[in-house]
Design a protein around this motif. Structure first.
Motif, PDB file in Angstrom:
ATOM      1  N   ALA A  49       0.843  -1.189   0.000  1.00  9.13           N
ATOM      2  CA  ALA A  49       0.000   0.000   0.000  1.00  9.13           C
ATOM      3  C   ALA A  49       0.880   1.240   0.000  1.00  9.13           C
ATOM      4  N   ARG A  57      -4.729   6.985  -1.275  1.00  8.62           N
ATOM      5  CA  ARG A  57      -4.252   5.636  -0.972  1.00  8.62           C
ATOM      6  C   ARG A  57      -4.305   4.724  -2.192  1.00  8.62           C
ATOM      7  N   ASN A  58      -3.388   3.778  -2.210  1.00  8.79           N
ATOM      8  CA  ASN A  58      -3.349   2.765  -3.252  1.00  8.79           C
ATOM      9  C   ASN A  58      -3.001   1.439  -2.584  1.00  8.79           C
ATOM     10  N   TYR A  59      -3.735   0.373  -2.976  1.00  8.62           N
ATOM     11  CA  TYR A  59      -3.536  -0.934  -2.347  1.00  8.62           C
ATOM     12  C   TYR A  59      -3.306  -2.013  -3.392  1.00  8.62           C
ATOM     13  N   ASP A  61      -4.192  -5.563  -4.841  1.00 10.61           N
ATOM     14  CA  ASP A  61      -5.495  -6.249  -4.874  1.00 10.61           C
ATOM     15  C   ASP A  61      -5.608  -7.286  -3.767  1.00 10.61           C
ATOM     16  N   SER A  62      -4.497  -7.904  -3.428  1.00  5.42           N
ATOM     17  CA  SER A  62      -4.520  -8.993  -2.449  1.00  5.42           C
ATOM     18  C   SER A  62      -4.843  -8.524  -1.031  1.00  5.42           C
ATOM     19  N   VAL A  63      -4.733  -7.224  -0.772  1.00  5.66           N
ATOM     20  CA  VAL A  63      -4.972  -6.730   0.593  1.00  5.66           C
ATOM     21  C   VAL A  63      -6.154  -5.769   0.677  1.00  5.66           C
ATOM     22  N   LYS A  64      -6.744  -5.440  -0.453  1.00  5.13           N
ATOM     23  CA  LYS A  64      -7.878  -4.505  -0.450  1.00  5.13           C
ATOM     24  C   LYS A  64      -9.004  -5.038   0.432  1.00  5.13           C
ATOM     25  N   GLY A  65      -9.547  -4.153   1.260  1.00  5.07           N
ATOM     26  CA  GLY A  65     -10.629  -4.522   2.149  1.00  5.07           C
ATOM     27  C   GLY A  65     -10.167  -5.122   3.467  1.00  5.07           C
ATOM     28  N   ARG A  66      -8.868  -5.452   3.554  1.00  2.00           N
ATOM     29  CA  ARG A  66      -8.336  -6.042   4.800  1.00  2.00           C
ATOM     30  C   ARG A  66      -7.297  -5.136   5.467  1.00  2.00           C
ATOM     31  N   THR A  68      -5.379  -1.280   5.908  1.00  2.00           N
ATOM     32  CA  THR A  68      -5.595   0.168   5.797  1.00  2.00           C
ATOM     33  C   THR A  68      -4.296   0.891   6.098  1.00  2.00           C
TER      34      THR A  68
END
Length: 121
Positions: A49, A57-59, A61-66, A68
Motif C-alpha cells: 500500500a 491511498r493505493n492498495y 489487490d490482495s490486501v484490499k478490504g483487509r 488500511t
C-alpha cells in the motif's frame, strides 16, 4: 542522517490483526509518498500500500478490504492496519518514504530495515 524504523510485527493466527508503524527521523525537510512493501521467502518484494502526503491511498489487490494505510504528517509516521490476516500475508514488511533531507533539494527513496509478520494457520 535520515532513518526509517518499523515496529509492530510479530506472530498472529489466521484471522487476527496487527498494526505496523514506521517512523522517519533525522534531518527531514519534507516527505511525499510513503508506503509499505513486503517480501516473502523466495519471492520478489511487492507493493502492499502507498499513501500520498494528501492522503490518496493505493492498495495491492490482495490486501484490499483487509489492510488500511494511514499517516501522521506532523509525526512523520506511516501505519498499516492489517485485519483478517492470512498465512499468505507472511513476509518481511518494509516501509519507504520519498523524502527530502532538510539540507537537500532532491527527494530520495528511503527504506526501513523491515519487520517480520508471520501468520499461522
Amino acid at each position: 542522517q535520515v532513518r526509517l524504523v518499523e515496529s509492530g510485527g510479530g506472530l498472529v493466527q489466521a484471522g487476527g490483526s496487527l498494526r505496523l508503524s514506521c517512523a522517519a527521523s533525522g534531518s527531514i525537510g519534507s516527505i511525499n509518498a510513503m508506503g509499505w512493501y513486503r517480501q516473502a521467502p523466495g519471492k520478489q518484494r511487492e507493493l502492499v500500500a502507498t499513501i500520498t502526503r494528501g492522503g490518496i491511498r493505493n492498495y495491492a489487490d490482495s490486501v484490499k478490504g483487509r489492510f488500511t494505510i494511514s499517516r501522521d504528517n506532523a509525526k512523520n509516521k506511516v501505519y498499516l492496519q492489517m485485519n483478517s490476516l492470512k498465512p499468505e500475508d507472511t513476509a518481511v514488511y518494509s516501509c519507504n518514504a520519498d523524502l527530502r533531507p532538510s539540507s537537500g533539494t532532491y527527494y530520495y527513496t528511503n527504506w526501513g530495515q523491515g519487520t517480520q509478520v508471520t501468520v499461522s494457520s
